[in-house]
Design a protein around this motif. Structure first.
Motif, PDB file in Angstrom:
ATOM      1  N   SER A   1       0.795  -1.226   0.000  1.00 41.36           N
ATOM      2  CA  SER A   1       0.000   0.000   0.000  1.00 41.36           C
ATOM      3  C   SER A   1       0.829   1.279   0.000  1.00 41.36           C
ATOM      4  O   SER A   1       0.292   2.365  -0.229  1.00 41.36           O
ATOM      5  CB  SER A   1      -0.932   0.007   1.214  1.00 41.36           C
ATOM      6  N   GLY A   2       2.127   1.167   0.260  1.00 44.41           N
ATOM      7  CA  GLY A   2       2.975   2.359   0.270  1.00 44.41           C
ATOM      8  C   GLY A   2       3.308   2.901  -1.101  1.00 44.41           C
ATOM      9  O   GLY A   2       3.976   3.936  -1.214  1.00 44.41           O
ATOM     10  N   VAL A   3       2.833   2.247  -2.167  1.00 45.69           N
ATOM     11  CA  VAL A   3       3.193   2.668  -3.525  1.00 45.69           C
ATOM     12  C   VAL A   3       2.761   4.107  -3.811  1.00 45.69           C
ATOM     13  O   VAL A   3       3.514   4.886  -4.398  1.00 45.69           O
ATOM     14  CB  VAL A   3       2.575   1.701  -4.573  1.00 45.69           C
ATOM     15  N   ILE A   4       1.556   4.502  -3.397  1.00 43.46           N
ATOM     16  CA  ILE A   4       1.063   5.842  -3.732  1.00 43.46           C
ATOM     17  C   ILE A   4       1.863   6.942  -3.031  1.00 43.46           C
ATOM     18  O   ILE A   4       2.355   7.861  -3.695  1.00 43.46           O
ATOM     19  CB  ILE A   4      -0.453   5.950  -3.462  1.00 43.46           C
ATOM     20  N   PRO A   5       2.058   6.896  -1.696  1.00 43.92           N
ATOM     21  CA  PRO A   5       2.904   7.939  -1.090  1.00 43.92           C
ATOM     22  C   PRO A   5       4.345   7.912  -1.585  1.00 43.92           C
ATOM     23  O   PRO A   5       4.974   8.968  -1.718  1.00 43.92           O
ATOM     24  CB  PRO A   5       2.812   7.651   0.413  1.00 43.92           C
TER      25      PRO A   5
ATOM     26  N   SER B   1      -2.252  11.240  -6.265  1.00 54.13           N
ATOM     27  CA  SER B   1      -3.070  11.152  -5.065  1.00 54.13           C
ATOM     28  C   SER B   1      -4.476  10.655  -5.392  1.00 54.13           C
ATOM     29  O   SER B   1      -5.062   9.863  -4.657  1.00 54.13           O
ATOM     30  CB  SER B   1      -3.142  12.526  -4.393  1.00 54.13           C
ATOM     31  N   ALA B   2      -5.019  11.117  -6.531  1.00 56.34           N
ATOM     32  CA  ALA B   2      -6.365  10.703  -6.931  1.00 56.34           C
ATOM     33  C   ALA B   2      -6.413   9.251  -7.384  1.00 56.34           C
ATOM     34  O   ALA B   2      -7.494   8.649  -7.417  1.00 56.34           O
ATOM     35  CB  ALA B   2      -6.876  11.603  -8.057  1.00 56.34           C
ATOM     36  N   SER B   3      -5.262   8.663  -7.713  1.00 51.57           N
ATOM     37  CA  SER B   3      -5.253   7.285  -8.218  1.00 51.57           C
ATOM     38  C   SER B   3      -5.821   6.302  -7.199  1.00 51.57           C
ATOM     39  O   SER B   3      -6.332   5.242  -7.563  1.00 51.57           O
ATOM     40  CB  SER B   3      -3.830   6.862  -8.624  1.00 51.57           C
TER      41      SER B   3
END
Length: 480
Positions: free
Chosen positions: A124-128, A151-153
């Motif tokens: 789950s850390g992929v987006i940050p 961020s919207a992804s």
């Protein structure tokens, strides 16, 4: 290994426009793939007890396990990304995603499926991490819109993944869902390896294992109490004990973090007004966004005999909610333009106002499918505006060598908001029911109450946003 002595600005301006567009596309695709993992199992939930010959209360762990793994991984991976390289940790996260998808695809028992879902949650850390890589690599003029899209992804992947997962689940063996997830993960991994620059900006330093363990224990205890309290009973010893343990461990963790020289989370930075208020607004937004995900499927799937349900399938749910993901993506560049002109504080406040109005509209408009599509798009637009502003607010208030950790903590705050929303809505929908031929379903009053609470959460985020420090229009993201 490159160090923090390399300036982020220098790294950014070396990237030509075409390369920066490629980086944005690859990272956004990776974020969407990870977000798909949150929704891919939803169509299976009602069928899992039959498919795996297990109790319904046990199969719920296929969702809960991912939530807990994500809560543990997000702050830890963010800190490791700052220390040892964000791209490196991004690749590790994608490998975990692929491994988890393969394990789930091969599973024939609930235990194996839960193991696979845990591994997926650890990604789950992929987006940050992606947002932080953008700060290091992109020209200043591209950063705002790219960060808003990344961020919207999170919402885009969830909205688009639901109809796709429902369609696959209806026409193929359920294992195909996870093979598709593994394939998308391999594509994302290859794209990152070949198209995202390897020149990581990293700070080095010593990892804080005590801090990581303490925060993980506090989060697991707290989220277990929230997510399982409805099943165990809110006044049960197990729920109250876990809640108390979470508070005690969190206080002890805070004392440790303030006294260690290289903490997992820099609490002195985290309590800065801008960071603290943005994280508070993120909790409210996580709550508000998830309320729609709980109410819309109920309205669409409840039998027509209720007088307000549509008797639809999970595929119908996905098709109604999918446009909101596209609207969220379209709102990302608009969020960046508003942030450039007036500051990200204004983007956040406008987004909160739009989401709140969307829920109030839904209380009135819920008698036709087009009304539900309209409402979900309004809420999606507001979410896209606000989610695009949050990383900008965080990154303008923290040193560049803490970007990944700070963005990860902000993502965690949204996840905590969604968990609280799930618990609160679950209690309301279970208590305010309608008798339908011998079995109880959620009443229209219950659905409207959840929407009202969602609106209230969005307006609380608006008020929190009003207290954020002002920043001059067009002011650049700070580098320390």
């Amino acid at each position: 290994m490159s160090t923090a002595t390399s300036t982020p600005d220098a790294a950014r301006h070396e990237v030509p426009p075409r390369a920066s567009s490629t980086i944005v596309a690859v990272l956004a695709f990776s974020g969407i793939v990870v977000a798909l993992m949150q929704s891919i199992v939803i169509p299976l939930i009602p069928e899992l007890p039959r498919l795996l010959d297990a109790d319904a209360s046990d199969t719920a762990w296929a969702v809960t396990a991912t939530l807990l793994a994500a809560a543990v991984a997000t702050p830890t991976v963010g800190r490791l990304g700052d220390m040892y390289g964000k791209r490196r940790m991004l690749l590790v996260s994608l490998v975990l995603l692929i491994a988890g998808s393969v394990v789930a695809a091969l599973s024939t028992t609930l235990v194996l499926l839960i193991v696979g879902r845990v591994l997926q949650g650890l990604a789950s850390g992929v987006i940050p991490l992606g947002i932080s890589i953008m700060r290091d690599e992109l020209p200043a003029e591209r950063l705002g819109s790219a960060v808003a899209l990344m961020s919207a992804s999170l919402g885009v992947g969830g909205a688009l993944g639901l109809p796709a997962a429902a369609l696959l689940a209806d026409h193929f063996d359920w294992h195909v869902l996870f093979w598709v997830a593994a394939g998308l993960g391999v594509v994302a991994l290859a794209l990152v390896v070949f198209l995202v620059p390897a020149a990581d900006l990293s700070s080095g330093g010593r990892f804080d294992p005590v801090g990581a363990l303490g925060l993980s224990v506090a989060l697991i205890c707290g989220l277990l109490a929230i997510s399982k309290g409805g099943t165990w009973g809110w006044d049960s010893g197990r729920t109250l004990g876990l809640g108390a343990a979470s508070v005690v461990v969190l206080v002890a963790w805070g004392f440790w973090e303030l006294r260690t020289s290289e903490p997992l989370v820099d609490l002195r930075t985290s309590v800065r007004r801008q960071v603290l208020l943005t994280n508070g607004a993120s909790v409210m937004f996580g709550f508000a966004m998830f309320a729609m995900s709980l109410v819309m499927p109920q309205i669409i799937q409840l039998p027509k005999e209720t007088g307000f349900g549509f008797g639809g399938s999970m595929l119908d749910v996905g098709l109604v909610m999918a446009p909101s993901g596209l609207v969220m993506m379209a709102a990302a560049p608009l969020s960046a333009r508003i942030s450039r002109a007036s500051g990200p504080k204004v983007s956040l406040m406008i987004g909160a106002f739009v989401v709140g109005c969307g829920y109030l509209t839904n209380i009135v408009l819920m008698s036709a499918v087009w009304e539900l599509v309209l409402v979900s798009c309004i809420i999606g637009a507001g979410t896209g505006l606000a989610y695009g502003a949050m990383p900008a607010l965080i990154m303008s208030a923290v040193p560049s060598n803490e970007t990944a950790a700070a963005n990860s903590l902000n993502t965690l705050m949204r996840s905590i908001g969604t968990s609280i929303a799930s618990a609160v809505a679950g209690v309301i929908l279970a208590e305010l029911t309608l008798d339908l031929g011998g079995y109880a379903v959620a009443s229209q009053d219950a659905l409207r109450l959840v929407m009202g609470i969602g609106a209230a959460a969005a307006f609380v985020a608006l008020v929190i946003g009003a207290f954020l420090p002002r920043r001059e229009a067009g002011a650049p993201v700070a580098h320390h």
